[in-house]
Structures are given as structure tokens and as C-alpha cells.
Design a protein around this motif. Structure first.
Motif, PDB file in Angstrom:
ATOM      1  N   ASP A 106       3.953 101.914  -8.892  1.00 38.55           N
ATOM      2  CA  ASP A 106       5.100 101.002  -8.948  1.00 38.55           C
ATOM      3  C   ASP A 106       5.895 100.994  -7.649  1.00 38.55           C
ATOM      4  N   ILE A 107       5.775 102.024  -6.836  1.00 36.64           N
ATOM      5  CA  ILE A 107       6.442 102.071  -5.531  1.00 36.64           C
ATOM      6  C   ILE A 107       5.354 102.070  -4.460  1.00 36.64           C
ATOM      7  N   ARG A 108       5.484 101.130  -3.511  1.00 37.75           N
ATOM      8  CA  ARG A 108       4.454 100.992  -2.477  1.00 37.75           C
ATOM      9  C   ARG A 108       5.053 101.142  -1.077  1.00 37.75           C
ATOM     10  N   ASP A 109       4.238 101.584  -0.177  1.00 37.61           N
ATOM     11  CA  ASP A 109       4.646 101.835   1.201  1.00 37.61           C
ATOM     12  C   ASP A 109       3.585 101.229   2.118  1.00 37.61           C
ATOM     13  N   LEU A 110       3.962 100.186   2.856  1.00 35.53           N
ATOM     14  CA  LEU A 110       3.004  99.477   3.711  1.00 35.53           C
ATOM     15  C   LEU A 110       3.005  99.973   5.153  1.00 35.53           C
ATOM     16  N   ARG A 111       3.791 100.973   5.462  1.00 34.16           N
ATOM     17  CA  ARG A 111       3.890 101.434   6.845  1.00 34.16           C
ATOM     18  C   ARG A 111       2.557 102.005   7.334  1.00 34.16           C
ATOM     19  N   THR A 112       2.324 101.832   8.630  1.00 29.16           N
ATOM     20  CA  THR A 112       1.104 102.349   9.234  1.00 29.16           C
ATOM     21  C   THR A 112       1.370 102.790  10.661  1.00 29.16           C
ATOM     22  N   THR A 113       0.564 103.719  11.140  1.00 28.21           N
ATOM     23  CA  THR A 113       0.678 104.217  12.509  1.00 28.21           C
ATOM     24  C   THR A 113      -0.529 103.744  13.306  1.00 28.21           C
ATOM     25  N   LEU A 114      -0.243 103.164  14.458  1.00 22.91           N
ATOM     26  CA  LEU A 114      -1.267 102.641  15.354  1.00 22.91           C
ATOM     27  C   LEU A 114      -1.034 103.231  16.744  1.00 22.91           C
ATOM     28  N   ILE A 119      -0.143  94.950   9.959  1.00 25.32           N
ATOM     29  CA  ILE A 119      -0.404  93.600  10.458  1.00 25.32           C
ATOM     30  C   ILE A 119      -0.079  93.557  11.948  1.00 25.32           C
ATOM     31  N   PHE A 120      -0.946  92.909  12.717  1.00 26.15           N
ATOM     32  CA  PHE A 120      -0.616  92.619  14.110  1.00 26.15           C
ATOM     33  C   PHE A 120      -0.841  91.139  14.372  1.00 26.15           C
ATOM     34  N   VAL A 121      -0.104  90.618  15.342  1.00 27.13           N
ATOM     35  CA  VAL A 121      -0.290  89.233  15.779  1.00 27.13           C
ATOM     36  C   VAL A 121      -1.314  89.260  16.907  1.00 27.13           C
ATOM     37  N   SER A 122      -2.446  88.621  16.665  1.00 24.63           N
ATOM     38  CA  SER A 122      -3.534  88.615  17.643  1.00 24.63           C
ATOM     39  C   SER A 122      -3.134  87.835  18.886  1.00 24.63           C
ATOM     40  N   PRO A 156      -8.718 104.523  15.460  1.00 20.78           N
ATOM     41  CA  PRO A 156      -8.441 103.425  14.538  1.00 20.78           C
ATOM     42  C   PRO A 156      -9.348 102.222  14.806  1.00 20.78           C
ATOM     43  N   VAL A 157      -9.749 101.566  13.725  1.00 20.96           N
ATOM     44  CA  VAL A 157     -10.528 100.335  13.792  1.00 20.96           C
ATOM     45  C   VAL A 157      -9.689  99.226  13.180  1.00 20.96           C
ATOM     46  N   LEU A 158      -9.363  98.228  13.978  1.00 19.48           N
ATOM     47  CA  LEU A 158      -8.576  97.091  13.509  1.00 19.48           C
ATOM     48  C   LEU A 158      -9.498  95.887  13.381  1.00 19.48           C
ATOM     49  N   LEU A 159      -9.030  94.835  12.722  1.00 16.29           N
ATOM     50  CA  LEU A 159      -9.855  93.650  12.531  1.00 16.29           C
ATOM     51  C   LEU A 159      -9.018  92.403  12.627  1.00 16.29           C
ATOM     52  N   ASP A 160      -9.569  91.351  13.277  1.00 16.40           N
ATOM     53  CA  ASP A 160      -8.977  90.021  13.130  1.00 16.40           C
ATOM     54  C   ASP A 160     -10.079  88.998  12.933  1.00 16.40           C
ATOM     55  N   GLY A 161      -9.678  87.809  12.472  1.00 13.19           N
ATOM     56  CA  GLY A 161     -10.608  86.729  12.249  1.00 13.19           C
ATOM     57  C   GLY A 161     -10.746  86.378  10.782  1.00 13.19           C
ATOM     58  N   GLY A 162     -10.196  85.230  10.380  1.00 10.94           N
ATOM     59  CA  GLY A 162     -10.407  84.715   9.039  1.00 10.94           C
ATOM     60  C   GLY A 162      -9.443  85.174   7.971  1.00 10.94           C
ATOM     61  N   LEU A 208      -8.735  96.160   4.680  1.00 10.26           N
ATOM     62  CA  LEU A 208      -8.184  97.513   4.667  1.00 10.26           C
ATOM     63  C   LEU A 208      -9.046  98.433   3.814  1.00 10.26           C
ATOM     64  N   ALA A 209      -9.546  97.930   2.684  1.00 10.17           N
ATOM     65  CA  ALA A 209     -10.401  98.742   1.829  1.00 10.17           C
ATOM     66  C   ALA A 209     -11.717  99.094   2.515  1.00 10.17           C
ATOM     67  N   LEU A 210     -12.202  98.191   3.366  1.00 12.84           N
ATOM     68  CA  LEU A 210     -13.458  98.436   4.076  1.00 12.84           C
ATOM     69  C   LEU A 210     -13.264  99.269   5.341  1.00 12.84           C
ATOM     70  N   GLY A 211     -12.036  99.717   5.577  1.00 10.00           N
ATOM     71  CA  GLY A 211     -11.817 100.682   6.646  1.00 10.00           C
ATOM     72  C   GLY A 211     -10.958 100.246   7.808  1.00 10.00           C
ATOM     73  N   ALA A 212     -10.477  99.003   7.813  1.00  6.91           N
ATOM     74  CA  ALA A 212      -9.572  98.582   8.883  1.00  6.91           C
ATOM     75  C   ALA A 212      -8.226  99.286   8.728  1.00  6.91           C
ATOM     76  N   THR A 213      -7.648  99.665   9.840  1.00  8.39           N
ATOM     77  CA  THR A 213      -6.318 100.268   9.831  1.00  8.39           C
ATOM     78  C   THR A 213      -5.231  99.202   9.776  1.00  8.39           C
ATOM     79  N   ALA A 214      -5.518  98.040  10.338  1.00  9.98           N
ATOM     80  CA  ALA A 214      -4.572  96.920  10.329  1.00  9.98           C
ATOM     81  C   ALA A 214      -5.369  95.640  10.521  1.00  9.98           C
ATOM     82  N   ILE A 215      -4.748  94.512  10.145  1.00 18.17           N
ATOM     83  CA  ILE A 215      -5.413  93.211  10.284  1.00 18.17           C
ATOM     84  C   ILE A 215      -4.578  92.308  11.190  1.00 18.17           C
TER      85      ILE A 215
END
Length: 354
Positions: free
Chosen positions: A55-63, A72-75, A274-280, A291-298
């Protein structure tokens, strides 16, 4: 207020000069890779867990060089002032307000010092990275690195999938080659010997990255990795992260979608960087799959441009908030409290009798 990325995209299309719209929207060749970036997500489904007390979520991440409020990052995308007069300044302010990481393009229409200052006027801790193409003249590369350092950038993102520019048929058809009068590739103006064009080369090797590594203490990430062997070489070369990307489908039209390339790269890297991903990525469910498949951020590229063209800074804020809210919602439905709790077993092929 438009409540969907599709709505912002349509408003942007209506407002943009058709030639400029095609520049942003188009891809290389027959635009197969461009389309596949989105279609590939549609071939995957999420298999949620239940009764997880999330019920409580934390979206913070370290890059590298950044602590972000959201994964999330802006490509990096070029020429934001084609979309809106405030250009990258509006994008920087909106990204800082969202707590995301901004990767400012070397081909920006606002210089990196101004972009970083705009972000930090909103949040002094805002994370701004600078995207760089290695240049034939090493003095130009070094000059750009020093500009990024002076601007307070906390990482450098080296795009390595562009030994030459992709063949973009829309731009060829439209005759789009130069910026309109009054706009410049701002980072390329104050350089040794005067303004220059971006000058890439197919002659670059991993040795050139080693020389860049010796130039700066900033974290270095490679963008445009699609092959696991290159991901392993990046680890061995001491890089601080990689971004799995096919350049938004704008380089090699035969390239796989980023989300298809992600799992074997994550396996090869094995948590070392860290492995990040963009596209689509167009919805929060896409982000959760990555994120479930292993990306640290999108990363988000074109959606940010659609928001900018539709409503300036406010439009970019809408895009980032839509994805953040959807990501949080899907995370809840999948039984996770934070991105790190997402695991590959949650992702299955659509239609799979698993």
C-alpha cells in the motif's frame, strides 16, 4: 489539460510545422525499428502477484551521479526550440520539477550551461547529464567535456550507435537539413577555431573511450548498446552504466527493439553496472515491463517533445506526471512496493499459457 500521451501527440502534430514534425517523428529507412520499439511492448504481458502488502510505494532510484525521485530519465533529443520557443529551458524546468534525470543533447538549441541552470533554479539537486558524440578533433571533444563539467553536469552519456547519421527518408523528402534562421546548435558555437558542425567518425574504437575516461572524473554511460558482447566490453572498460537503445529507430532500421535486446544484456552485465533503457515507452505498463526485465530506469524521448510542442513546460510536466502516475498504479497492481522488487518472472509473452 490533456490526459493522455496520444492527446498530447495529436496536439503537437497540429501545432508543429509539418517538416519539423517529421524530423521529430521519423525514423531511419522504412521505419521498421521505429515501429517495433512500441510493438515489442505489445507482445509482452505482466503476470501480477497479489496480497503483497504494498500500500506504500517508493519510486526513488539511484543512478550514476544522480538520485532521482522516479526511475525515469529524459532521453537526449535535438532542437527543442523547433517544438517551442523556450526549448530545452522548458524541458529542464519540467524534468527537475518531476524529480527525473535530464540528458541534455549535444545538439540542443540551448547551451548546456543555461540548461543546467534552468533545472537547478527549480531544484538545486536536479540531475543533468550531458550527451556527447565523440568528435574527430579531440580538442573539440575535450572542450565539450569541460563545458559540461563547468555547467555542473553529474554524468556524461556517450552515444556510440552513430558512426554516421541514419538515413532518414522523411527528412530527405522534405529537404530538412538546417535549422531555421535564429536557431543554432548552441553547444557547437563556442569551440576552438569557431563554430563547427557535429563531426562523427566510424574510426572510433574502445581506445578512444579510454582516452575520454582519462579526461574526466564524471561518470560515463554508453548509449546505443544492443549487443551483449558490447555490454560486457563496457563493464570491462570501467564504464559506469549503459543505455540499451536503438536511437529511437533513427539509425539502423534493421535493429531490434530495445526491450527485446534488454534481457540478454542484463544477464551479461549481471548487476555490475546499471542498465537503462529507452525506446517505445508510452505507458506506465511499458515502464514496469522494462524495470521487471532488469532496467534501472527508463527514458522518454518523443513523448517529451510532444508535450513540449503541445504546451511548453506544462506539457512536459504532464507527460512526466502521466508516466509516473501510471507506473505507480501498475506497480501497485503487480504487488510491488518499489521498482527493485519487480522481477523477470512477472513478464510473459502475451498469449502464453504460463
Amino acid at each position: 489539460m490533456i490526459d493522455s500521451l496520444a492527446g498530447l501527440h495529436e496536439r503537437a502534430r497540429q501545432r508543429l510545422d509539418p517538416v519539423h514534425y517529421d524530423f521529430f517523428a521519423g525514423g531511419a529507412g522504412a521505419e521498421v525499428a521505429l515501429a517495433e520499439n512500441e510493438r515489442a511492448f505489445g507482445r509482452l504481458a505482466l503476470r501480477p502477484r497479489v496480497l503483497r502488502g504494498n500500500d506504500i510505494r517508493d519510486l526513488r532510484t539511484t543512478l550514476p551521479g544522480a538520485r532521482a525521485a522516479v526511475p525515469i530519465f529524459v532521453s537526449p533529443t535535438a532542437f527543442h526550440r523547433l517544438a517551442h520557443p523556450d526549448g530545452e529551458l522548458a524541458t529542464a524546468r519540467a524534468t527537475a520539477a518531476a524529480g527525473a534525470v535530464l540528458i541534455s543533447s549535444m545538439a540542443a538549441t540551448v547551451a548546456i550551461g543555461e540548461v543546467a541552470a534552468a533545472a537547478r533554479a527549480v531544484d538545486p539537486a536536479a540531475a543533468v547529464w550531458f550527451q556527447l558524440y565523440l568528435q574527430r578533433d579531440p580538442a573539440v571533444t575535450e572542450h565539450l567535456v569541460r563545458h559540461a563539467e563547468a555547467a555542473g553536469c553529474s554524468a556524461l552519456v556517450i552515444t556510440v550507435d552513430s558512426p554516421v547519421f541514419g538515413h532518414r527518408e522523411r527528412d530527405q523528402h522534405n529537404g530538412f537539413h538546417d535549422l531555421p534562421a535564429g536557431l543554432t546548435t548552441a553547444n557547437m558555437q563556442d569551440l576552438p577555431g569557431g563554430p563547427r558542425e557535429i563531426d562523427m567518425s566510424a574510426a572510433f574504437t574502445w581506445a578512444h573511450l579510454a582516452r575520454l575516461r582519462a579526461l574526466t572524473r564524471l561518470p560515463l554511460l554508453l548509449k546505443g548498446i544492443l549487443h551483449p558482447a558490447d555490454a560486457r566490453l563496457a563493464v570491462e572498460a570501467g564504464l559506469d552504466g549503459i543505455i540499451v537503445s536503438n536511437h529511437g529507430g533513427r539509425q539502423l532500421d534493421a535493429a531490434p527493439a530495445g526491450i527485446e535486446a534488454l534481457p540478454p544484456i542484463v544477464s551479461t552485465v549481471d548487476g555490475e553496472i546499471p542498465v537503462l533503457l529507452d525506446g517505445g515507452v508510452r505507458r506506465g505498463s511499458d515502464a514496469v515491463i522494462a524495470l521487471a526485465l532488469g532496467a534501472t530506469a527508463i527514458g522518454l524521448g518523443r513523448p517529451v517533445l510532444w508535450g513540449l510542442a503541445a504546451a511548453g513546460e506544462s506539457g512536459v510536466r504532464q507527460v512526466l506526471e502521466l508516466i509516473r502516475a501510471e507506473l505507480d498504479h501498475v506497480l501497485t497492481l503487480c504487488g510491488a512496493s518499489r521498482p527493485a522488487e519487480l522481477t523477470p518472472d512477472l513478464v510473459v509473452p502475451r498469449g502464453c499459457r504460463c
